[in-house]
Design a protein around this motif. Structure first.
Motif, PDB file in Angstrom:
ATOM      1  N   ILE A 124       0.828  -1.341  -0.291  1.00 24.36           N
ATOM      2  CA  ILE A 124       0.106   0.165   0.298  1.00 24.36           C
ATOM      3  C   ILE A 124       0.935   1.058   0.058  1.00 24.36           C
ATOM      4  O   ILE A 124       0.545   2.199  -0.586  1.00 24.36           O
ATOM      5  CB  ILE A 124      -1.179   0.187   1.404  1.00 24.36           C
ATOM      6  CG1 ILE A 124      -2.083  -1.314   0.895  1.00 24.36           C
ATOM      7  CG2 ILE A 124      -2.255   1.371   1.064  1.00 24.36           C
ATOM      8  CD1 ILE A 124      -2.562  -1.326   2.189  1.00 24.36           C
ATOM      9  N   VAL A 128       1.264   4.557  -2.364  1.00 22.25           N
ATOM     10  CA  VAL A 128       1.042   6.105  -2.313  1.00 22.25           C
ATOM     11  C   VAL A 128       2.334   6.777  -2.365  1.00 22.25           C
ATOM     12  O   VAL A 128       1.404   7.244  -2.507  1.00 22.25           O
ATOM     13  CB  VAL A 128       0.806   6.143  -0.010  1.00 22.25           C
ATOM     14  CG1 VAL A 128       0.581   6.973   0.180  1.00 22.25           C
ATOM     15  CG2 VAL A 128      -0.738   5.320  -0.271  1.00 22.25           C
ATOM     16  N   ALA A 156      -0.953  11.843   4.036  1.00 21.47           N
ATOM     17  CA  ALA A 156      -0.080  10.727   4.651  1.00 21.47           C
ATOM     18  C   ALA A 156       0.313   9.959   5.626  1.00 21.47           C
ATOM     19  O   ALA A 156       0.242   8.752   6.022  1.00 21.47           O
ATOM     20  CB  ALA A 156       0.752  10.009   2.721  1.00 21.47           C
ATOM     21  N   GLN A 159      -2.894   9.771   7.637  1.00 22.81           N
ATOM     22  CA  GLN A 159      -3.114   8.802   7.145  1.00 22.81           C
ATOM     23  C   GLN A 159      -2.682   7.273   6.712  1.00 22.81           C
ATOM     24  O   GLN A 159      -3.164   6.477   7.501  1.00 22.81           O
ATOM     25  CB  GLN A 159      -4.028   8.371   5.889  1.00 22.81           C
ATOM     26  CG  GLN A 159      -5.162   8.076   4.876  1.00 22.81           C
ATOM     27  CD  GLN A 159      -6.537   8.169   4.955  1.00 22.81           C
ATOM     28  OE1 GLN A 159      -6.580   9.301   6.663  1.00 22.81           O
ATOM     29  NE2 GLN A 159      -7.481   7.801   5.742  1.00 22.81           N
ATOM     30  N   VAL A 160      -1.916   7.374   6.621  1.00 20.09           N
ATOM     31  CA  VAL A 160      -1.181   5.326   6.885  1.00 20.09           C
ATOM     32  C   VAL A 160      -1.026   4.749   7.941  1.00 20.09           C
ATOM     33  O   VAL A 160      -1.349   3.544   7.916  1.00 20.09           O
ATOM     34  CB  VAL A 160       0.499   6.123   6.542  1.00 20.09           C
ATOM     35  CG1 VAL A 160       1.604   4.681   6.665  1.00 20.09           C
ATOM     36  CG2 VAL A 160       0.287   6.349   4.670  1.00 20.09           C
ATOM     37  N   LEU A 162      -3.376   4.883  10.117  1.00 23.20           N
ATOM     38  CA  LEU A 162      -5.394   4.199  10.362  1.00 23.20           C
ATOM     39  C   LEU A 162      -5.034   3.245   9.296  1.00 23.20           C
ATOM     40  O   LEU A 162      -5.844   1.912   9.859  1.00 23.20           O
ATOM     41  CB  LEU A 162      -6.090   5.430   9.653  1.00 23.20           C
ATOM     42  CG  LEU A 162      -6.349   6.105  10.585  1.00 23.20           C
ATOM     43  CD1 LEU A 162      -7.380   7.248  10.233  1.00 23.20           C
ATOM     44  CD2 LEU A 162      -6.884   5.640  11.419  1.00 23.20           C
ATOM     45  N   VAL A 163      -4.571   3.166   8.027  1.00 22.36           N
ATOM     46  CA  VAL A 163      -4.328   2.012   7.357  1.00 22.36           C
ATOM     47  C   VAL A 163      -3.217   0.766   7.822  1.00 22.36           C
ATOM     48  O   VAL A 163      -4.116  -0.317   7.822  1.00 22.36           O
ATOM     49  CB  VAL A 163      -3.242   2.542   6.041  1.00 22.36           C
ATOM     50  CG1 VAL A 163      -3.004   1.259   5.343  1.00 22.36           C
ATOM     51  CG2 VAL A 163      -4.455   3.731   4.673  1.00 22.36           C
ATOM     52  N   PHE A 165      -3.155   0.347  11.050  1.00 18.85           N
ATOM     53  CA  PHE A 165      -4.031  -0.268  12.209  1.00 18.85           C
ATOM     54  C   PHE A 165      -4.597  -1.135  11.434  1.00 18.85           C
ATOM     55  O   PHE A 165      -4.833  -2.179  11.891  1.00 18.85           O
ATOM     56  CB  PHE A 165      -4.667   0.909  12.932  1.00 18.85           C
ATOM     57  CG  PHE A 165      -5.494   0.415  14.210  1.00 18.85           C
ATOM     58  CD1 PHE A 165      -4.546  -0.959  15.325  1.00 18.85           C
ATOM     59  CD2 PHE A 165      -6.568   1.180  14.147  1.00 18.85           C
ATOM     60  CE1 PHE A 165      -5.594  -0.525  15.850  1.00 18.85           C
ATOM     61  CE2 PHE A 165      -7.636   0.526  14.328  1.00 18.85           C
ATOM     62  CZ  PHE A 165      -7.137  -0.340  15.543  1.00 18.85           C
ATOM     63  N   SER A 166      -5.436  -0.756  10.673  1.00 16.23           N
ATOM     64  CA  SER A 166      -7.061  -1.481   9.851  1.00 16.23           C
ATOM     65  C   SER A 166      -6.219  -2.985   9.985  1.00 16.23           C
ATOM     66  O   SER A 166      -7.028  -3.996   9.437  1.00 16.23           O
ATOM     67  CB  SER A 166      -7.963  -0.714   9.167  1.00 16.23           C
ATOM     68  OG  SER A 166      -7.179  -0.572   8.108  1.00 16.23           O
ATOM     69  N   VAL A 167      -4.867  -2.432   8.557  1.00 17.70           N
ATOM     70  CA  VAL A 167      -4.599  -4.222   7.680  1.00 17.70           C
ATOM     71  C   VAL A 167      -4.497  -4.777   9.336  1.00 17.70           C
ATOM     72  O   VAL A 167      -4.758  -5.795   8.685  1.00 17.70           O
ATOM     73  CB  VAL A 167      -3.656  -3.566   6.978  1.00 17.70           C
ATOM     74  CG1 VAL A 167      -2.223  -5.061   6.750  1.00 17.70           C
ATOM     75  CG2 VAL A 167      -4.166  -2.670   6.016  1.00 17.70           C
ATOM     76  N   TRP A 169      -5.944  -5.052  12.132  1.00 15.14           N
ATOM     77  CA  TRP A 169      -6.239  -5.766  13.210  1.00 15.14           C
ATOM     78  C   TRP A 169      -6.921  -7.053  12.192  1.00 15.14           C
ATOM     79  O   TRP A 169      -7.180  -7.989  12.632  1.00 15.14           O
ATOM     80  CB  TRP A 169      -7.098  -4.990  13.363  1.00 15.14           C
ATOM     81  CG  TRP A 169      -8.333  -5.109  14.440  1.00 15.14           C
ATOM     82  CD1 TRP A 169      -7.995  -5.914  15.531  1.00 15.14           C
ATOM     83  CD2 TRP A 169      -8.758  -4.484  14.896  1.00 15.14           C
ATOM     84  NE1 TRP A 169      -8.887  -5.987  15.875  1.00 15.14           N
ATOM     85  CE2 TRP A 169      -9.443  -5.417  16.038  1.00 15.14           C
ATOM     86  CE3 TRP A 169      -9.660  -3.106  14.226  1.00 15.14           C
ATOM     87  CZ2 TRP A 169     -11.155  -4.712  16.555  1.00 15.14           C
ATOM     88  CZ3 TRP A 169     -11.240  -3.268  14.752  1.00 15.14           C
ATOM     89  CH2 TRP A 169     -11.671  -3.289  16.346  1.00 15.14           C
ATOM     90  N   TRP A 170      -7.213  -6.533  10.735  1.00 11.73           N
ATOM     91  CA  TRP A 170      -7.919  -7.202   9.690  1.00 11.73           C
ATOM     92  C   TRP A 170      -7.365  -8.885   9.842  1.00 11.73           C
ATOM     93  O   TRP A 170      -7.647  -9.936   9.711  1.00 11.73           O
ATOM     94  CB  TRP A 170      -7.781  -6.951   8.535  1.00 11.73           C
ATOM     95  CG  TRP A 170      -8.515  -7.152   7.387  1.00 11.73           C
ATOM     96  CD1 TRP A 170      -9.711  -7.698   6.799  1.00 11.73           C
ATOM     97  CD2 TRP A 170      -7.519  -7.616   5.898  1.00 11.73           C
ATOM     98  NE1 TRP A 170      -9.314  -8.128   5.968  1.00 11.73           N
ATOM     99  CE2 TRP A 170      -8.197  -8.900   5.490  1.00 11.73           C
ATOM    100  CE3 TRP A 170      -5.932  -7.473   6.138  1.00 11.73           C
ATOM    101  CZ2 TRP A 170      -7.564  -9.096   3.877  1.00 11.73           C
ATOM    102  CZ3 TRP A 170      -5.255  -7.961   4.750  1.00 11.73           C
ATOM    103  CH2 TRP A 170      -5.969  -8.866   3.822  1.00 11.73           C
ATOM    104  N   LEU A 173      -7.525 -10.933  12.740  1.00 12.46           N
ATOM    105  CA  LEU A 173      -8.636 -12.042  12.571  1.00 12.46           C
ATOM    106  C   LEU A 173      -9.245 -12.774  11.505  1.00 12.46           C
ATOM    107  O   LEU A 173     -10.028 -13.852  11.748  1.00 12.46           O
ATOM    108  CB  LEU A 173      -9.900 -10.424  12.630  1.00 12.46           C
ATOM    109  CG  LEU A 173     -10.979  -9.701  13.855  1.00 12.46           C
ATOM    110  CD1 LEU A 173     -11.500  -8.835  12.971  1.00 12.46           C
ATOM    111  CD2 LEU A 173     -10.855 -10.944  14.633  1.00 12.46           C
ATOM    112  N   HIS A 174      -8.626 -12.455  10.485  1.00 15.59           N
ATOM    113  CA  HIS A 174      -8.185 -14.232   9.875  1.00 15.59           C
ATOM    114  C   HIS A 174      -6.835 -14.330   9.719  1.00 15.59           C
ATOM    115  O   HIS A 174      -6.141 -13.679   8.824  1.00 15.59           O
ATOM    116  CB  HIS A 174      -8.265 -13.236   8.322  1.00 15.59           C
ATOM    117  CG  HIS A 174     -10.179 -12.080   8.039  1.00 15.59           C
ATOM    118  ND1 HIS A 174     -10.367 -12.946   7.512  1.00 15.59           N
ATOM    119  CD2 HIS A 174     -10.423 -11.590   8.976  1.00 15.59           C
ATOM    120  CE1 HIS A 174     -12.470 -12.304   7.800  1.00 15.59           C
ATOM    121  NE2 HIS A 174     -11.369 -11.339   8.491  1.00 15.59           N
TER     122      HIS A 174
END
Lengths: 248, 214, 222
Positions: A124, A128, A156, A159-160, A162-163, A165-167, A169-170, A173-174
């Motif tokens: 990612i 960017v 960036a 925002q990065v 946040l990107v 953290f979300s990735v 955490w995602w 879970l998987h």
């Protein structure tokens, strides 16, 4: 505005070239001198380039973020040149890290790509900053270009994470199937030392590259500036009286 | 007696775009009551000088002061609504009707939309108020642009080719707008090729050649 | 001078009126998104359980990629003359930013609703846990419109915007994409989606602040 020289000094610094050569050679010798990994064999040597390249990518992007913020604060084009130079180096090393990672992953895990959080995030970041470099190509006005790209550089920054953290955490879970899960190499001391040498060499290489790239960026800006002053064509002179009138 | 401060003052202004220089070392003072005609060949920098005076154009060197505000500082935002700038390309939104375009403009200045309607009537477009801007002729769009001036009554008029594409009635309208602004202590700058027309209207004229004023 | 809210509303009203006349979102972007939803099963196969499984994810990807066109439509068609007049109008650039984003927000909300319906029909989606959807729709529309408006402002020049803005927006919209897909999935698996929702809200707030802070410097550069 800083006072400007009317003649451009050619870049004469040689030490960055020598430094890059030495750092590269040191990394090569160190990674060849160390014994192969018990499990992965010769393949493990890729690690001594892959890991430092990934580290450099993150370092370079961090410098871009910091330099962008500095530009917005000080409005000095020198910070813009630092941000842009670092982004360029960062994109190259991100590409290198991803490419080498794939070459490593295929024989090790049986796939070119795995949805590991760090890997996804690196990809990612690559895009960017590719966008950042593309944005810089859209205008030749130095100040407009600096302002726009600095704002993107700072966007960036916010925002990065946040990107990231979300990735991450995602991923938690998987969890990927255990077969594809990266297996940590059990590193002995000699391998750790080699990796340490490689990371330090790459960092030194980054500093040398930055120096050379900033030197080049300053020259580019100076040429643009010089073209815009003194004996440059005056806009109105591009249009002259029609030939009809002259003949009469 | 205290002298009136100038409406605008340019001091050593140069403007570059890419690697050409458009204006160099321009000194210009515009006082209240001035109607300045600016002439010059195609591409001489006439439009650029208007954009500098409108505080819209970044300059490479020199200082720009408009209506008492330094055009490079944040003060420019407070004086901008008092500037009436009409470019040579109409700035109307093509999908909106003339009434909606003018209404948007009026409301952005905190005025009622009825002001816009009467301004349209004053420029002779009452009958076309509900027509989309992109279905109006170029001349009608130009008239609608001048209706903007009637809505906001700016003290500093900047007109780029004010008479182009206008019929005789509309030309008289433009002249009346310029006279009114100047008589009320404002100032106007008219960039034009139509020397005769502008000379009859202007209190003084200058020529741009080679990026400098003559 | 009129208040900040009225300025934003004025800009939003202008954008909505322009869209109502040009119908770009309704007649171009919306059908384009719907076609994308139709193309996926043609390419990956029409196995019903598989489509049911991938449907929600495909929906969000289409919203993210095609929604960008909604937030750039006006900025990319704005002429220099219009930009000049807006700068002279005395309207607060931050209010202009919010006004543009507000109009895009409403269009994106409608875009999501219609495409959501198309997805349910084409992919036979179970609507279990659907109560979270209105919330995610609103947050994603807000985030995407703020991000798209901001990116369009950064790119500014018309001819570049159409190609470059989607490249800038796509990687930065990932928190919204992951948040939206995971919030629904968490509910369907009986977990809480609160953290995902909070993450998206933080993203929206960050974008709003970034947009306000950059509005004036961006208006001034051409």
């Amino acid at each position: 505005m800083t006072p400007r020289e009317q003649t451009i000094e050619r870049p004469t610094s040689v030490w960055p070239w020598i430094t890059m050569g030495v750092a590269g050679t040191v990394t090569f010798i160190a990674s060849m001198a160390v014994g192969p990994d018990a499990v992965q064999g010769q393949l493990s040597r890729i690690m001594y380039v892959h890991v430092p390249a990934a580290w450099l990518a993150y370092l370079a992007f961090f410098v871009t973020m910091a330099a962008s913020a500095m530009y917005l604060w000080r409005k000095d084009l020198a910070w813009d040149r630092r941000a842009a130079s670092s982004a360029e180096i960062g994109v190259v090393f991100t590409g290198l890290a991803i490419g080498l990672g794939m070459i490593w992953a295929k024989p090790t895990w049986g796939v070119w790509w795995t949805w590991d959080a760090r890997l996804t995030l690196t990809a990612i970041m690559f895009f960017v900053y590719l966008g950042y470099l593309a944005l810089r190509r859209t205008t030749t006005d130095l100040n407009a270009r600096a302002k726009r790209s600095a704002i993107l550089g700072v966007l960036a920054v916010v925002q990065v994470p946040l990107v990231h953290f979300s990735v991450v955490w995602w991923r938690t879970l998987h969890q990927p199937p255990t077969l594809l899960k990266p297996e940590p190499i059990d590193m002995d001391t000699s391998m750790l030392v080699t990796l340490g040498i490689a990371v330090v060499s790459f960092t030194v290489m980054y500093v040398a590259m930055m120096f050379k790239r900033i030197e080049l960026a300053r020259l580019e800006d100076e040429i643009t500036e010089m073209q815009q002053t003194a004996d440059v064509p005056i806009a109105g002179e591009a249009v002259t009286a029609p030939a009809l009138e002259r003949g009469a | 007696m205290i002298e009136n401060p100038p409406v605008a003052r340019l001091d050593g202004v140069s403007v570059r775009a890419g690697n050409v220089q458009i204006l160099r070392d321009i000194d210009l003072t515009i006082d209240p009551g001035d109607a300045l005609g600016v002439f010059g060949a195609n591409g001489a920098g006439k439009t650029t000088i208007l954009r500098v005076l409108a505080t819209l154009q970044p300059t490479a060197t020199g200082s720009v002061e408009v209506l008492g505000a330094d055009a490079t500082a944040d003060e420019r935002f407070t004086v901008r609504p008092r500037i009436g700038y009409i470019g040579h390309v109409p700035a109307l939104y093509p999908e909106l009707t003339l009434a909606e375009n003018l209404g948007f403009f009026a409301r952005s200045r905190g005025l009622d939309e009825s002001v816009a309607a009467s301004a349209l009537a004053d420029v002779g477009l009452a009958g076309a108020a509900d027509r989309r801007a992109d279905r109006c002729s170029h001349g009608m769009q130009r008239r609608a642009e001048f209706a903007r001036i009637l809505v906001s009554s700016p003290v500093f008029l900047l007109l780029d080719e004010p008479h182009s594409a206008l019929d005789a009635d509309a030309v008289d309208l433009v002249d009346a707008i310029v006279h009114r602004t100047v008589d009320q202590g404002g100032a106007a700058v008219l960039v034009s090729h139509d020397r005769a027309r502008v000379r009859s209207l202007a209190t003084r004229t200058v020529e741009i050649e080679g990026g400098i004023l003559r | 001078m009129i208040g900040f809210g009225s300025q934003a509303a004025l800009i939003a009203r202008r954008d909505i009126l322009r869209e109502r006349r040009s119908g770009e979102v309704l007649w171009v972007t919306l059908p384009f998104g719907a076609i994308a939803l139709l193309l996926v099963p043609l390419a990956v196969g029409t196995d019903a359980p598989m489509l049911r499984q991938i449907g929600p994810g495909i929906f969000w990807v289409v919203v993210m990629l095609f929604g960008v066109f909604i937030s750039i439509r006006q900025t990319s068609s704005e002429t220099d003359a219009q930009r000049d007049q807006l700068a002279l109008s005395g309207l607060d650039p931050a209010a202009v930013y919010f006004g543009r984003a507000l109009a895009s927000f409403l269009f994106l909300l409608g875009f999501q609703l219609v495409l959501g319906f198309v997805t349910v029909v084409l992919y036979d989606i179970s609507l279990e846990g659907w109560l979270i959807l209105p919330l995610t729709f609103v947050i994603v529309a807000a985030g995407l419109s703020l991000l798209g408006t901001l990116a369009a402002g950064i790119v500014a020049t018309g001819q570049n915007a159409a190609a470059l803005v989607p490249l800038l927006v796509a990687p930065l919209s990932i928190p919204l994409l992951i948040g939206a897909t995971q919030a629904l999935e968490a509910l369907q698996l009986g977990r809480s989606s609160l953290t995902w929702v909070l993450m998206m809200i933080v993203t929206v707030i960050v974008l709003a602040i970034a947009g306000v802070l950059s509005a004036q410097p961006l208006q001034e550069t051409r």
